[in-house]
Design a protein around this motif. Structure first.
Motif, mmCIF file in Angstrom:
data_model
loop_
_atom_site.group_PDB
_atom_site.id
_atom_site.type_symbol
_atom_site.label_atom_id
_atom_site.label_comp_id
_atom_site.label_asym_id
_atom_site.label_seq_id
_atom_site.Cartn_x
_atom_site.Cartn_y
_atom_site.Cartn_z
ATOM 1 N N ASP A 283 -20.068 -8.877 34.704
ATOM 2 C CA ASP A 283 -19.171 -8.681 33.567
ATOM 3 C C ASP A 283 -18.973 -7.201 33.248
ATOM 4 O OD1 ASP A 283 -18.753 -11.373 33.142
ATOM 5 O OD2 ASP A 283 -20.474 -11.575 31.798
ATOM 6 N N SER A 284 -20.036 -6.417 33.443
ATOM 7 C CA SER A 284 -19.934 -5.017 33.028
ATOM 8 C C SER A 284 -20.850 -4.132 33.856
ATOM 9 C CB SER A 284 -20.275 -4.872 31.541
ATOM 10 O OG SER A 284 -21.566 -5.387 31.264
ATOM 11 N N VAL A 285 -20.476 -2.873 33.913
ATOM 12 C CA VAL A 285 -21.304 -1.824 34.500
ATOM 13 C C VAL A 285 -21.557 -0.793 33.414
ATOM 14 C CG1 VAL A 285 -21.330 0.128 36.105
ATOM 15 C CG2 VAL A 285 -20.585 -2.118 36.889
ATOM 16 N N VAL A 286 -22.810 -0.391 33.285
ATOM 17 C CA VAL A 286 -23.217 0.580 32.270
ATOM 18 C C VAL A 286 -23.838 1.776 32.983
ATOM 19 C CG1 VAL A 286 -24.733 0.980 30.301
ATOM 20 C CG2 VAL A 286 -23.611 -1.232 30.564
ATOM 21 N N VAL A 287 -23.391 2.976 32.634
ATOM 22 C CA VAL A 287 -23.824 4.184 33.342
ATOM 23 C C VAL A 287 -24.491 5.154 32.371
ATOM 24 C CG1 VAL A 287 -22.984 6.219 34.588
ATOM 25 C CG2 VAL A 287 -22.088 3.952 35.146
ATOM 26 N N THR A 288 -25.684 5.652 32.743
ATOM 27 C CA THR A 288 -26.393 6.598 31.885
ATOM 28 C C THR A 288 -25.738 7.984 31.903
ATOM 29 O OG1 THR A 288 -27.952 7.201 33.652
ATOM 30 C CG2 THR A 288 -28.597 5.400 32.159
ATOM 31 N N HIS A 289 -25.314 8.438 33.091
ATOM 32 C CA HIS A 289 -24.626 9.730 33.199
ATOM 33 C C HIS A 289 -23.977 9.804 34.576
ATOM 34 C CE1 HIS A 289 -28.482 10.461 35.093
ATOM 35 N NE2 HIS A 289 -28.126 11.652 35.511
ATOM 36 N N THR A 290 -23.217 10.845 34.804
ATOM 37 C CA THR A 290 -22.338 10.880 35.973
ATOM 38 C C THR A 290 -22.806 11.822 37.079
ATOM 39 O OG1 THR A 290 -20.956 12.432 34.719
ATOM 40 C CG2 THR A 290 -20.285 10.113 34.763
ATOM 41 N N HIS A 291 -24.113 12.056 37.201
ATOM 42 C CA HIS A 291 -24.595 12.762 38.372
ATOM 43 C C HIS A 291 -24.395 11.871 39.595
ATOM 44 C CE1 HIS A 291 -27.255 15.795 35.990
ATOM 45 N NE2 HIS A 291 -26.018 16.230 36.176
ATOM 46 N N LEU A 292 -24.266 12.483 40.759
ATOM 47 C CA LEU A 292 -23.763 11.782 41.943
ATOM 48 C C LEU A 292 -24.684 10.700 42.490
ATOM 49 C CD1 LEU A 292 -22.160 14.826 43.801
ATOM 50 C CD2 LEU A 292 -21.043 13.089 42.370
ATOM 51 N N ASP A 293 -25.926 10.641 42.011
ATOM 52 C CA ASP A 293 -26.810 9.564 42.462
ATOM 53 C C ASP A 293 -26.832 8.393 41.478
ATOM 54 O OD1 ASP A 293 -28.143 11.338 40.668
ATOM 55 O OD2 ASP A 293 -30.060 10.402 41.189
ATOM 56 N N HIS A 294 -25.958 8.433 40.462
ATOM 57 C CA HIS A 294 -26.002 7.396 39.427
ATOM 58 C C HIS A 294 -24.714 6.575 39.291
ATOM 59 C CE1 HIS A 294 -29.866 8.341 37.348
ATOM 60 N NE2 HIS A 294 -29.693 9.462 38.031
ATOM 61 N N SER A 295 -23.559 7.230 39.322
ATOM 62 C CA SER A 295 -22.331 6.521 38.936
ATOM 63 C C SER A 295 -21.325 6.197 40.043
ATOM 64 C CB SER A 295 -21.603 7.326 37.847
ATOM 65 O OG SER A 295 -21.182 8.585 38.349
ATOM 66 N N PRO A 296 -21.320 6.861 41.193
ATOM 67 C CA PRO A 296 -20.244 6.606 42.161
ATOM 68 C C PRO A 296 -20.110 5.153 42.615
ATOM 69 C CG PRO A 296 -21.309 8.671 42.702
ATOM 70 C CD PRO A 296 -22.131 8.029 41.619
ATOM 71 N N GLY A 297 -21.191 4.392 42.638
ATOM 72 C CA GLY A 297 -21.114 3.000 43.041
ATOM 73 C C GLY A 297 -20.296 2.137 42.094
ATOM 74 N N GLY B 63 -18.179 20.370 36.674
ATOM 75 C CA GLY B 63 -19.308 20.729 37.525
ATOM 76 C C GLY B 63 -19.293 19.981 38.837
ATOM 77 N N ALA B 64 -19.710 20.655 39.901
ATOM 78 C CA ALA B 64 -19.694 20.059 41.228
ATOM 79 C C ALA B 64 -20.679 18.908 41.364
ATOM 80 C CB ALA B 64 -20.008 21.131 42.274
ATOM 81 N N SER B 65 -21.719 18.891 40.541
ATOM 82 C CA SER B 65 -22.725 17.826 40.634
ATOM 83 C C SER B 65 -22.322 16.576 39.873
ATOM 84 C CB SER B 65 -24.063 18.335 40.087
ATOM 85 O OG SER B 65 -23.943 18.659 38.701
ATOM 86 N N GLN B 66 -21.125 16.597 39.261
ATOM 87 C CA GLN B 66 -20.672 15.476 38.449
ATOM 88 C C GLN B 66 -19.655 14.621 39.203
ATOM 89 O OE1 GLN B 66 -21.827 14.666 35.503
ATOM 90 N NE2 GLN B 66 -22.956 16.505 34.890
ATOM 91 N N ASP B 67 -19.674 13.321 38.911
ATOM 92 C CA ASP B 67 -18.754 12.352 39.508
ATOM 93 C C ASP B 67 -17.429 12.397 38.739
ATOM 94 O OD1 ASP B 67 -17.458 10.196 40.603
ATOM 95 O OD2 ASP B 67 -18.792 8.689 39.727
ATOM 96 N N GLN B 68 -16.535 13.261 39.180
ATOM 97 C CA GLN B 68 -15.285 13.469 38.459
ATOM 98 C C GLN B 68 -14.348 12.256 38.539
ATOM 99 O OE1 GLN B 68 -14.910 15.976 36.497
ATOM 100 N NE2 GLN B 68 -16.688 17.183 37.173
ATOM 101 N N LYS B 69 -14.613 11.328 39.439
ATOM 102 C CA LYS B 69 -13.762 10.140 39.572
ATOM 103 C C LYS B 69 -14.212 8.996 38.659
ATOM 104 C CE LYS B 69 -12.532 11.074 44.406
ATOM 105 N NZ LYS B 69 -12.559 10.538 45.798
ATOM 106 N N PHE B 70 -15.304 9.195 37.951
ATOM 107 C CA PHE B 70 -15.794 8.137 37.073
ATOM 108 C C PHE B 70 -14.788 7.894 35.955
ATOM 109 C CE2 PHE B 70 -18.316 6.812 33.310
ATOM 110 C CZ PHE B 70 -18.808 5.600 33.805
#
Length: 551
Positions: free
Chosen positions: A339-353, A373-380
């Motif tokens: 039903d839902s996806v919950v993300v703590t933050h957008t560093h590349l090992d957390h949110s891209p999936g 920042g380059a370490s952030q998932d800008q597509k989130f």
């Protein structure tokens, strides 16, 4: 004495002296000498190691028998020895002796026993010999058992410490010994906590925890009644069985897997694993499965933990990297009923999936947009950005969003309210220090966020990397104390070198870490300097840092 502690852990005792004032309850804190090997400069309660001679003091006690005291402390015997050690250490360090004379009167400041304080301090006179010489009795029923703390693995000295509390004798002023203790202060527990938070007084985890207990009482009598009626729960001290690589192992308290093993295997059958295996589903709570992504590394440990919440319909917390195998395993465990996806933050090992799960299930996405920042998932692309305190309904219970900036400005922790289980993301990690890298990393915000978590009802922490962690208050206190201790060292170096550039200050403030990682340490040093600047204690000009006039 049977203290049930490992051989490398020394039994110790501490005595908190409290008194009533017109402004409320006050507590005595002693400052340890800056030359001490253990906790230099820290403010603590009088206390120290239990001496084998303390057992002899039982012949000079009144009020409670050792069997009764030991039962309260969950010991087979020897509880009275801890109390006697606390009384002796208080006399040595603070000059205050909790004792009565042959007429059962509390001894006064002019009692001749005070002339022998130095002999007791030097070990020339035991507490038993002191009592015999002056016909004194130690009224153990005036002390109450308050708390228990075992120093976690790591420090050069470890102690199994019992904390006691008593009303300070009105007729005896405090005199710090000038050797082990160089200053003392009577202060309200709330004020002491406030000054620690402001970086003005260094304190240890158990001191902070004790102060929080004391803060709730307005009089010494009310505190004593509470302490007598509510002895603390036994501190985890028994080894726990588990398996590692298919072989049985015994986990000691404080080891990374201990809290998880004791929670998931309460009967101690050795059914849990003392290792985090990527791709292996582990039910860590009712309706909560941990699935670790196959992205182990220096920054991720065994890999990023994805948590799957629910029974028939599911919420996925931190899908991790966009790894096809990991995503497929999530879909397999949920049957695609997400039903839902919950993300703590957008560093590349957390949110891209998140994107793959959104495409395959049409789930609703909760989280905060990525900062620059380059370490952030800008597509989130979240469907909803939770505010602090927002509630998200899941099949496993209610998730409470907690904005916890510091490691990342958009960081959220999520509390599964009914089970008091905190999904901490990278705000609290197991076995490593959280990276605070400016400009998005903010040390002041990080510490404030940690303090905010202390106000929540939490029983276990489920981090993004590693095992479940118990004793959340102790963990949070440790993180705060660790950061404030480093801040104190940065501020001290700044006062000595001011004005100074970042590189030279890092070399001084981080002289306890290898020079090879001073480049990384400089980012942490900068985070501390920016916090000091925000607190009005430091200023920067032309690339040089200096203290402000009022510090």
């Amino acid at each position: 004495m049977n203290n049930k502690s490992p051989k490398d852990i020394r039994p110790a005792a501490t005595l908190a002296l409290v008194r009533d004032t017109k402004n409320g309850l006050e507590i005595l804190l002693m400052q340890r000498t800056w030359g001490a090997v253990f906790l230099p400069g820290y403010y603590v309660f009088p206390g120290g190691a239990v001496d084998q001679n303390d057992t002899q003091g039982r012949d000079h006690t009144a009020g409670l028998a050792d069997t009764e005291i030991s039962h309260t402390m969950s010991l087979s015997e020897g509880g009275a020895d801890y109390m006697l050690a606390a009384v002796r250490e208080c006399f040595e360090e603070a000059g205050v002796l909790v004792a009565v004379d042959s007429d059962k009167r509390t001894i006064s400041a002019d009692h001749p026993v005070h002339n022998d304080r130095g002999a007791v301090f030097r070990g020339e006179l035991s507490l038993a010999q002191l009592c015999q010489r002056h016909q004194l009795t130690i009224p153990l029923d005036r002390l109450a058992y308050l708390s228990h703390w075992i120093t976690p693995p790591g420090p050069p000295r470890r102690f199994d410490t019992r904390f006691f509390v008593t009303k300070a004798p009105e007729s005896q002023p405090v005199h710090h010994d000038g050797d082990e203790t160089i200053d003392h202060v009577w202060i309200s527990p709330a004020k002491a906590l406030e000054e620690n938070r402001a970086g003005q007084r260094l304190m240890t985890l158990p001191t902070l925890r004790t102060l929080r207990v004391l803060r709730d009482f307005d009089t010494a009598d009310n505190l004593m009644r509470y302490a007598w009626a509510n002895p603390p729960e036994p501190f985890p001290s028994q080894p726990w069985p588990a398996t590692r690589r298919g072989k049985p192992v015994i986990l000691e308290p404080g080891s990374p897997a201990y809290d998880e093993a004791s929670k998931l295997d309460p009967e101690g059958e050795g059914s849990t694993k003392a290792e985090v295996v990527p791709g292996e589903a582990v039910e860590v709570a009712a309706g909560v499965i941990r699935l670790t992504a196959p992205n182990p590394g220096i920054m991720t440990g065994p890999g990023t933990n994805t948590y799957i919440l629910g029974h028939e319909r599911f919420t996925v917390l931190d899908p991790g990297p966009d790894h096809a195998g990991h995503i497929e395993k999530i879909l397999e465990l949920t049957g695609g009923q997400i039903d839902s996806v919950v993300v703590t933050h957008t560093h590349l090992d957390h949110s891209p999936g998140t994107r793959a799960l959104k495409e395959k299930t049409g789930c609703r996405v909760y989280g905060r947009s990525a900062p620059a920042g380059a370490s952030q998932d800008q597509k989130f692309a979240p469907d909803e950005q939770p505010e602090h305190g927002s509630l998200i309904k899941t099949d496993a219970g209610t998730l409470k969003a907690l904005h916890t900036p510091g490691h990342a400005s958009n960081h959220l922790c999520f509390l599964l309210v009914e089970q008091e289980l905190l999904f901490s993301g990278d705000h609290i990690m197991q076995g490593s220090t959280v990276v605070i890298n400016p400009p998005d990393g903010d040390m002041k915000a990080y510490l404030e966020s940690l303090y905010d978590l202390l106000a929540e009802s939490i029983r276990f922490i489920a981090p993004a990397h590693g095992f479940l962690m118990g004793q959340p208050e102790a963990i949070i206190d440790y993180l705060i104390t660790h950061r404030l201790t480093r801040e104190h060292k940065v501020a001290k170096a700044l006062r000595k070198l001011s004005p100074v550039n970042l590189k030279d200050l890092t070399s001084k403030a981080y002289d306890d870490v290898p020079a090879a990682i001073h480049g990384v340490a400089a980012r942490s040093a900068l985070a501390h300097l920016l916090k000091l600047e925000a607190d009005g204690r430091a200023a920067q000009k032309d690339g040089l840092w200096q203290t402000t006039p009022n510090t």
